[in-house]
Design an enzyme around this catalytic site. Structure first.
Site, PDB file in Angstrom:
ATOM      1  N   VAL A 178       0.780  -1.443   0.096  1.00 36.45           N
ATOM      2  CA  VAL A 178      -0.064   0.173   0.135  1.00 36.45           C
ATOM      3  C   VAL A 178       0.874   1.278   0.006  1.00 36.45           C
ATOM      4  O   VAL A 178       0.222   2.279  -0.421  1.00 36.45           O
ATOM      5  CB  VAL A 178      -1.049   0.049   1.185  1.00 36.45           C
TER       6      VAL A 178
ATOM      7  N   ASN B 282      -6.175  -1.287   6.915  1.00 31.18           N
ATOM      8  CA  ASN B 282      -5.661  -1.923   8.362  1.00 31.18           C
ATOM      9  C   ASN B 282      -4.302  -2.220   8.191  1.00 31.18           C
ATOM     10  O   ASN B 282      -3.563  -2.343   9.064  1.00 31.18           O
ATOM     11  CB  ASN B 282      -6.471  -3.092   8.397  1.00 31.18           C
TER      12      ASN B 282
ATOM     13  N   SER C 110      -4.166   3.026  16.283  1.00 33.57           N
ATOM     14  CA  SER C 110      -3.722   2.188  17.590  1.00 33.57           C
ATOM     15  C   SER C 110      -3.675   3.151  18.782  1.00 33.57           C
ATOM     16  O   SER C 110      -3.629   4.603  18.614  1.00 33.57           O
ATOM     17  CB  SER C 110      -2.324   1.927  17.523  1.00 33.57           C
TER      18      SER C 110
ATOM     19  N   TYR D  21       6.083   4.747  14.801  1.00 33.20           N
ATOM     20  CA  TYR D  21       4.956   4.134  15.002  1.00 33.20           C
ATOM     21  C   TYR D  21       3.876   5.004  15.620  1.00 33.20           C
ATOM     22  O   TYR D  21       2.732   5.168  15.048  1.00 33.20           O
ATOM     23  CB  TYR D  21       5.067   2.805  15.519  1.00 33.20           C
ATOM     24  N   ALA D  22       4.483   5.416  16.729  1.00 33.31           N
ATOM     25  CA  ALA D  22       3.346   6.163  17.216  1.00 33.31           C
ATOM     26  C   ALA D  22       3.227   7.566  16.590  1.00 33.31           C
ATOM     27  O   ALA D  22       1.687   8.127  16.439  1.00 33.31           O
ATOM     28  CB  ALA D  22       4.011   6.837  18.834  1.00 33.31           C
TER      29      ALA D  22
ATOM     30  N   LYS E 243       0.810   6.579  13.302  1.00 34.24           N
ATOM     31  CA  LYS E 243      -0.770   6.243  13.848  1.00 34.24           C
ATOM     32  C   LYS E 243      -1.482   7.763  14.263  1.00 34.24           C
ATOM     33  O   LYS E 243      -2.448   7.873  13.908  1.00 34.24           O
ATOM     34  CB  LYS E 243      -0.618   5.207  14.846  1.00 34.24           C
TER      35      LYS E 243
END
Length: 253
Positions: free
Chosen positions: A63, A89, A144, A158-159, A162
């Site tokens: 993606v 997702n 998340s 990642y934080a 998201k």
């Protein structure tokens, strides 16, 4: 509440296991035709077998590759018409672990953004024209708890990605709303849903596991189906006047 999706065309990314597989199965069992996307071809084959070959079609897709996204969505819509429901997702930490900020390379940072944030943008960008034309659409992003607070693993990208996805959800809800397209976000808590989360759970040890459970109101971990159920609601007619929202599905914090 009887939620059905007969005749609806659904795209689910990151569908080779975990949340994506549970979401795909949930839609397929309620009458939808589900296009499942992932870079993991073997996992997609298993997902199609669980959903039923008559109800699902697999597409090997990164993606984070905009050209590939455009081509795949064009193929889906040429075969089945406009997309009714998109579930963004695809995500994860791409095998990374928490490290001090000075140790993070450019590629470490970018690869997590590519799948967690850019991928959600590219997929929504690709389905938006068809949704606008039919004056209907449901986009559900899977973020998340890390996007609302901090990452349990300490992975900065990642934080950040998201949190960015949550901002994208709110922005697109306002942009796409005039065409009866809703955009919402599910923020899962810690769920044992794939090999990565299972390794994280084991690495916590007994004390760490107890601390995590003690911070959950219901004192237990959730299941992938708990996340799928929230997605089904956002995609349903019962949620037709809900947009730009982020719902934490985390057992209560």
């Amino acid at each position: 509440m009887n939620i059905e999706f007969s005749g609806k065309i659904v795209i689910v990314t990151g569908a080779a296991h975990g949340f994506g597989r549970a979401i795909a199965q949930a839609f397929a069992s309620r009458g939808a035709r589900v296009h499942v996307c992932d870079v993991n071809e073997a996992g997609l084959t298993e997902t199609v077998a669980l959903c039923g070959a008559a109800s699902s079609i697999a597409h090997v897709l990164d993606v984070g590759d905009r050209s590939a996204v455009q081509a795949t969505v064009a193929k889906i819509e040429a075969a089945d018409g406009g997309t009714d429901i998109l579930v963004n997702n695809a995500g994860g930490v791409r095998g990374q672990v928490g490290r001090p900020i000075e140790e993070i390379s450019e590629s470490d940072w970018q690869t997590i953004f590519d799948v967690n944030l850019s991928g959600a943008f590219f997929m929504t960008q690709a389905v938006a024209p068809g949704m606008k034309q039919q004056k209907f659409g449901r986009v559900i992003n899977i973020s998340s708890g890390a996007g609302l607070g901090i990452s349990l693993t300490g992975i900065q990208a990642y934080a950040s990605a998201k949190a960015g996805q949550i901002g994208l959800t709110r922005q697109l809800a306002h942009e796409l709303g005039p065409w009866n397209i809703t955009v919402n976000n599910v923020a899962p808590g810690f769920v044992l849903s794939n090999p990565t989360t299972e390794r994280q759970w084991e690495a916590m040890g007994a004390d760490g596991q107890k601390r995590l459970l003690d911070n959950i109101a219901l004192k237990r971990l959730g299941k992938p189906d708990d996340i799928a159920n929230m997605v089904l609601f956002f995609a349903s007619d019962q949620a037709q006047w809900i947009s730009g929202q982020v719902i934490s599905v985390d057992g209560g914090k």
